[in-house]
Scaffold this motif. Structure first.
Motif, PDB file in Angstrom:
ATOM      1  N   GLY A 125      80.043  32.643  92.163  1.00  0.00           N
ATOM      2  CA  GLY A 125      80.536  33.789  92.561  1.00  0.00           C
ATOM      3  C   GLY A 125      79.144  34.762  92.539  1.00  0.00           C
ATOM      4  O   GLY A 125      79.331  35.955  92.813  1.00  0.00           O
ATOM      5  N   GLY A 126      77.949  34.283  92.070  1.00  0.00           N
ATOM      6  CA  GLY A 126      76.953  35.345  91.958  1.00  0.00           C
ATOM      7  C   GLY A 126      76.658  35.732  90.549  1.00  0.00           C
ATOM      8  O   GLY A 126      75.641  36.510  90.523  1.00  0.00           O
ATOM      9  N   SER A 127      77.428  35.434  89.749  1.00  0.00           N
ATOM     10  CA  SER A 127      77.214  35.847  88.273  1.00  0.00           C
ATOM     11  C   SER A 127      75.901  35.221  87.705  1.00  0.00           C
ATOM     12  O   SER A 127      75.718  34.133  87.767  1.00  0.00           O
ATOM     13  CB  SER A 127      78.235  35.921  87.516  1.00  0.00           C
ATOM     14  N   THR A 128      75.066  36.099  87.028  1.00  0.00           N
ATOM     15  CA  THR A 128      73.689  35.473  86.497  1.00  0.00           C
ATOM     16  C   THR A 128      73.626  35.653  85.155  1.00  0.00           C
ATOM     17  O   THR A 128      74.321  36.819  84.484  1.00  0.00           O
ATOM     18  CB  THR A 128      72.465  36.229  87.487  1.00  0.00           C
ATOM     19  N   ASN A 129      72.924  34.963  84.534  1.00  0.00           N
ATOM     20  CA  ASN A 129      72.412  34.679  83.049  1.00  0.00           C
ATOM     21  C   ASN A 129      71.100  34.408  82.862  1.00  0.00           C
ATOM     22  O   ASN A 129      70.537  33.707  83.520  1.00  0.00           O
ATOM     23  CB  ASN A 129      73.620  33.716  82.324  1.00  0.00           C
ATOM     24  N   TYR A 130      70.254  35.206  82.022  1.00  0.00           N
ATOM     25  CA  TYR A 130      69.031  34.924  81.809  1.00  0.00           C
ATOM     26  C   TYR A 130      68.738  34.737  80.168  1.00  0.00           C
ATOM     27  O   TYR A 130      69.251  35.343  79.345  1.00  0.00           O
ATOM     28  CB  TYR A 130      68.218  36.166  82.033  1.00  0.00           C
ATOM     29  N   ALA A 131      67.630  33.998  80.100  1.00  0.00           N
ATOM     30  CA  ALA A 131      67.111  34.031  78.748  1.00  0.00           C
ATOM     31  C   ALA A 131      66.479  35.315  78.292  1.00  0.00           C
ATOM     32  O   ALA A 131      65.893  35.992  79.327  1.00  0.00           O
ATOM     33  CB  ALA A 131      66.100  32.788  78.588  1.00  0.00           C
ATOM     34  N   ASN A 132      66.490  35.711  77.222  1.00  0.00           N
ATOM     35  CA  ASN A 132      65.952  36.993  76.346  1.00  0.00           C
ATOM     36  C   ASN A 132      64.534  37.072  77.090  1.00  0.00           C
ATOM     37  O   ASN A 132      63.994  38.148  77.423  1.00  0.00           O
ATOM     38  CB  ASN A 132      66.069  37.156  75.170  1.00  0.00           C
ATOM     39  N   SER A 133      63.590  36.096  77.172  1.00  0.00           N
ATOM     40  CA  SER A 133      62.446  35.992  77.159  1.00  0.00           C
ATOM     41  C   SER A 133      61.698  36.359  78.665  1.00  0.00           C
ATOM     42  O   SER A 133      60.756  36.714  78.984  1.00  0.00           O
ATOM     43  CB  SER A 133      61.724  34.646  76.663  1.00  0.00           C
ATOM     44  N   VAL A 134      62.976  36.302  79.578  1.00  0.00           N
ATOM     45  CA  VAL A 134      62.471  36.341  81.004  1.00  0.00           C
ATOM     46  C   VAL A 134      63.341  37.477  81.708  1.00  0.00           C
ATOM     47  O   VAL A 134      63.190  37.959  82.706  1.00  0.00           O
ATOM     48  CB  VAL A 134      62.781  34.900  81.824  1.00  0.00           C
ATOM     49  N   LYS A 135      64.180  38.232  80.990  1.00  0.00           N
ATOM     50  CA  LYS A 135      64.909  39.199  81.515  1.00  0.00           C
ATOM     51  C   LYS A 135      63.930  40.385  81.760  1.00  0.00           C
ATOM     52  O   LYS A 135      63.194  40.845  81.252  1.00  0.00           O
ATOM     53  CB  LYS A 135      65.862  39.791  80.252  1.00  0.00           C
ATOM     54  N   GLY A 136      64.280  40.993  83.227  1.00  0.00           N
ATOM     55  CA  GLY A 136      63.678  42.027  83.677  1.00  0.00           C
ATOM     56  C   GLY A 136      62.234  41.628  84.556  1.00  0.00           C
ATOM     57  O   GLY A 136      61.482  42.271  85.240  1.00  0.00           O
TER      58      GLY A 136
END
Length: 120
Positions: free
Chosen positions: A54-65
């Motif tokens: 559905g397009g929901s994303t999740n990122y490791a804190n080290s790569v966010k942004g």
């Protein structure tokens, strides 16, 4: 048989950008979650980013942004846009996908990896 093939890795200076791609081929009815993981020398494999059907994303804190994951369902392809690369991002990057076969089974599959090197 399902195959995942990554591309787009390479050598880049710190601060630079790369875009990884991973395309699935074979008898594929659909793909649920898609994701990118990485493994640096001497370290365990770790999650980088995931994206649901559905397009929901999740990122490791080290790569966010800095990193953005996206997918093209028509092409069975997942992307990872990596900006502002740091030396510590250096690793082999693997794609991982939950692939649905025509007989209804879901199989978790891995690519063989692509090397990303960010020189300091």
């Amino acid at each position: 048989q399902v195959q995942l093939v990554e591309s787009g890795g390479g050598l880049v200076q710190a601060g630079g950008s790369l875009r990884l791609s991973c395309t699935a081929s074979g008898r594929i009815f659909g793909i649920n979650a898609m994701g990118w993981y990485r493994q640096a020398p001497g370290k365990q494999r770790e999650l980088v980013a995931t994206i649901t059907n559905g397009g929901s994303t999740n990122y490791a804190n080290s790569v966010k942004g800095r990193f953005t994951i996206s997918r093209d369902n028509a092409k069975n392809t997942v992307y990872l846009q990596m900006n502002s690369l740091k030396h510590e991002d250096t690793a082999v990057y693997y794609c991982n996908e939950d692939i649905i076969s025509y007989n209804g089974y879901t199989m978790n599959s891995w690519g063989k990896g692509t090397l990303v090197t960010a020189s300091s």
